[in-house]
Design a protein around this motif. Sequence first.
Motif, PDB file in Angstrom:
ATOM      1  N   VAL A 141       0.613  -1.330   0.165  1.00  0.00           N
ATOM      2  CA  VAL A 141       0.033   0.011   0.061  1.00  0.00           C
ATOM      3  C   VAL A 141       0.834   1.395  -0.146  1.00  0.00           C
ATOM      4  N   GLY A 142       2.163   0.980  -0.023  1.00  0.00           N
ATOM      5  CA  GLY A 142       2.991   2.412   0.013  1.00  0.00           C
ATOM      6  C   GLY A 142       3.713   2.776   1.060  1.00  0.00           C
ATOM      7  N   VAL A 143       3.302   2.373   2.605  1.00  0.00           N
ATOM      8  CA  VAL A 143       3.850   2.823   3.573  1.00  0.00           C
ATOM      9  C   VAL A 143       5.299   2.442   3.718  1.00  0.00           C
ATOM     10  N   THR A 144       6.308   3.594   3.894  1.00  0.00           N
ATOM     11  CA  THR A 144       7.731   3.038   4.178  1.00  0.00           C
ATOM     12  C   THR A 144       8.113   3.075   5.416  1.00  0.00           C
ATOM     13  N   SER A 145       7.423   3.824   6.309  1.00  0.00           N
ATOM     14  CA  SER A 145       7.691   3.917   7.714  1.00  0.00           C
ATOM     15  C   SER A 145       6.661   3.559   8.811  1.00  0.00           C
ATOM     16  N   LEU A 146       6.949   2.628   9.686  1.00  0.00           N
ATOM     17  CA  LEU A 146       6.143   1.946  10.368  1.00  0.00           C
ATOM     18  C   LEU A 146       6.593   2.174  11.812  1.00  0.00           C
ATOM     19  N   ASP A 147       5.760   2.452  12.776  1.00  0.00           N
ATOM     20  CA  ASP A 147       6.181   2.562  14.235  1.00  0.00           C
ATOM     21  C   ASP A 147       5.074   1.693  14.772  1.00  0.00           C
ATOM     22  N   VAL A 148       5.401   0.336  15.442  1.00  0.00           N
ATOM     23  CA  VAL A 148       4.443  -0.301  16.144  1.00  0.00           C
ATOM     24  C   VAL A 148       5.015  -0.571  17.527  1.00  0.00           C
ATOM     25  N   SER A 149       5.816   0.334  18.147  1.00  0.00           N
ATOM     26  CA  SER A 149       6.494   0.180  19.341  1.00  0.00           C
ATOM     27  C   SER A 149       5.435   0.222  20.448  1.00  0.00           C
ATOM     28  N   ASN A 150       5.636  -0.445  21.625  1.00  0.00           N
ATOM     29  CA  ASN A 150       4.935  -0.547  22.779  1.00  0.00           C
ATOM     30  C   ASN A 150       3.445  -1.006  22.642  1.00  0.00           C
ATOM     31  N   ASN A 151       3.490  -2.034  21.853  1.00  0.00           N
ATOM     32  CA  ASN A 151       2.121  -2.720  21.612  1.00  0.00           C
ATOM     33  C   ASN A 151       1.763  -3.919  21.821  1.00  0.00           C
TER      34      ASN A 151
ATOM     35  N   GLU B 232      16.255   1.031   8.495  1.00  0.00           N
ATOM     36  CA  GLU B 232      16.450   1.292  10.042  1.00  0.00           C
ATOM     37  C   GLU B 232      15.729   0.634  10.668  1.00  0.00           C
ATOM     38  N   LEU B 233      16.272  -0.114  11.827  1.00  0.00           N
ATOM     39  CA  LEU B 233      15.526  -1.072  12.674  1.00  0.00           C
ATOM     40  C   LEU B 233      15.645  -0.787  14.009  1.00  0.00           C
ATOM     41  N   ASP B 234      14.399  -0.482  14.728  1.00  0.00           N
ATOM     42  CA  ASP B 234      14.655  -0.232  16.270  1.00  0.00           C
ATOM     43  C   ASP B 234      14.048  -1.346  17.204  1.00  0.00           C
ATOM     44  N   LEU B 235      14.826  -2.054  18.006  1.00  0.00           N
ATOM     45  CA  LEU B 235      14.405  -3.125  18.748  1.00  0.00           C
ATOM     46  C   LEU B 235      14.827  -2.972  20.318  1.00  0.00           C
ATOM     47  N   SER B 236      14.833  -1.775  20.594  1.00  0.00           N
ATOM     48  CA  SER B 236      15.259  -1.339  21.739  1.00  0.00           C
ATOM     49  C   SER B 236      13.869  -1.690  22.792  1.00  0.00           C
ATOM     50  N   ALA B 237      14.536  -1.746  24.265  1.00  0.00           N
ATOM     51  CA  ALA B 237      13.677  -2.085  25.314  1.00  0.00           C
ATOM     52  C   ALA B 237      12.893  -3.384  25.196  1.00  0.00           C
ATOM     53  N   ASN B 238      13.505  -4.510  24.799  1.00  0.00           N
ATOM     54  CA  ASN B 238      12.840  -5.715  24.414  1.00  0.00           C
ATOM     55  C   ASN B 238      13.278  -6.865  25.461  1.00  0.00           C
TER      56      ASN B 238
ATOM     57  N   MET C  87      10.232  -1.499  16.307  1.00  0.00           N
ATOM     58  CA  MET C  87       9.337  -2.470  17.149  1.00  0.00           C
ATOM     59  C   MET C  87       9.825  -2.441  18.682  1.00  0.00           C
ATOM     60  N   SER C  88      10.289  -1.281  19.094  1.00  0.00           N
ATOM     61  CA  SER C  88      10.666  -1.277  20.337  1.00  0.00           C
ATOM     62  C   SER C  88       9.572  -1.618  21.455  1.00  0.00           C
ATOM     63  N   ALA C  89       9.972  -1.816  22.540  1.00  0.00           N
ATOM     64  CA  ALA C  89       9.211  -2.273  23.821  1.00  0.00           C
ATOM     65  C   ALA C  89       8.047  -2.962  23.358  1.00  0.00           C
ATOM     66  N   ASN C  90       8.275  -4.240  23.107  1.00  0.00           N
ATOM     67  CA  ASN C  90       7.342  -5.336  22.692  1.00  0.00           C
ATOM     68  C   ASN C  90       7.513  -6.643  23.136  1.00  0.00           C
ATOM     69  N   GLY C  91       8.250  -6.680  24.111  1.00  0.00           N
ATOM     70  CA  GLY C  91       8.435  -7.926  24.756  1.00  0.00           C
ATOM     71  C   GLY C  91       8.921  -9.227  23.913  1.00  0.00           C
ATOM     72  N   ILE C  92       9.554  -8.849  23.202  1.00  0.00           N
ATOM     73  CA  ILE C  92      10.042  -9.817  22.060  1.00  0.00           C
ATOM     74  C   ILE C  92      11.588 -10.786  22.480  1.00  0.00           C
ATOM     75  N   THR C  93      11.668 -11.875  22.402  1.00  0.00           N
ATOM     76  CA  THR C  93      12.865 -12.772  23.180  1.00  0.00           C
ATOM     77  C   THR C  93      13.435 -13.155  22.049  1.00  0.00           C
ATOM     78  N   ALA C  94      14.405 -13.877  22.198  1.00  0.00           N
ATOM     79  CA  ALA C  94      15.339 -14.537  21.314  1.00  0.00           C
ATOM     80  C   ALA C  94      14.418 -15.257  20.257  1.00  0.00           C
ATOM     81  N   LYS C  95      13.579 -15.878  20.889  1.00  0.00           N
ATOM     82  CA  LYS C  95      12.627 -16.935  19.890  1.00  0.00           C
ATOM     83  C   LYS C  95      12.037 -15.889  18.771  1.00  0.00           C
ATOM     84  N   GLY C  96      11.393 -14.826  19.230  1.00  0.00           N
ATOM     85  CA  GLY C  96      10.772 -13.980  18.431  1.00  0.00           C
ATOM     86  C   GLY C  96      11.776 -13.472  17.401  1.00  0.00           C
TER      87      GLY C  96
END
Length: 259
Positions: A57-67, A117-123, A92-101
């Motif tokens: 659909v043309g989205v180039t920037s997506l923030d799904v942090s803290n979800n 650009e990838l943000d995986l902080s606070a997981n 994708m920061s602050a989403n409770g993602i572990t090594a499995k995810g």
Amino acid sequence: MFKVDLADSPLGPSGIRDLAQLLVRGSGIGINQVSLRGCALGSDGMRTLSTALARKVGVTSLDVSNNDLLDAGCEAMANMLINDSAIATLDMSANGITAKGLGILSTSIKVNECLRELDLSANDFGAAGMAVVAQSLSANFIMTSLNVSSNQLEPDGATEVANLLTKNRGLTKLSLSGNRLGAAGARALGPALAKNSSIERLALSGNSLGADGVEHIMSALGNNRSLTRLDLSWNRMRPEGARTVAFLCTPSFESFCGV
């Protein structure tokens, strides 16, 4: 081109269904940025969203942090990244993602040719998760920015970061703040930083490096020709650490050092 910002709106999975329909119907009107930070998506909402975005659909920037995506949400994200080549910036920061995810995500990261650009902080995925990230990016020269701050990497995680830095030549910005690396972690990073020729901006704030850790980092940078900005704030370096920075700094890079 414009941005849809619904951050901190309690949309939940049902609200995401309405948004997904909007994105599909409005793919020709130029929505290229979507912020859904703190919208209570959960893994179900992520599946709905990924189905829509996989239709290009043309989205180039997506923030799904803290979800609260958790590891289950990573499967939906992985499918989206495999089927949609448009996403260049992903938070994708602050989403409770572990090594499995992260393991689920890794295959899609390897094959995706657009993600920059990838943000995986606070997981809080620790050294085990960092090992997965390092392995998935070892031969990836497309991604330029990686944020793994606040993930409890500790010295073992620093070793995994070092492995990444010795193989990857695409990253120019790396954030490692708030990971309790300590002097031992700095020692592990040193040789890799000395050899790396791509990193331009490095954040190491809040890692309790101390004077010894700062010396390990700064000594390694004597052989580094790419770094232009270094954040060493909040590291308990004390006066002797500050003197090390002052002595070893060159005019080629800007250092933000908290004593």
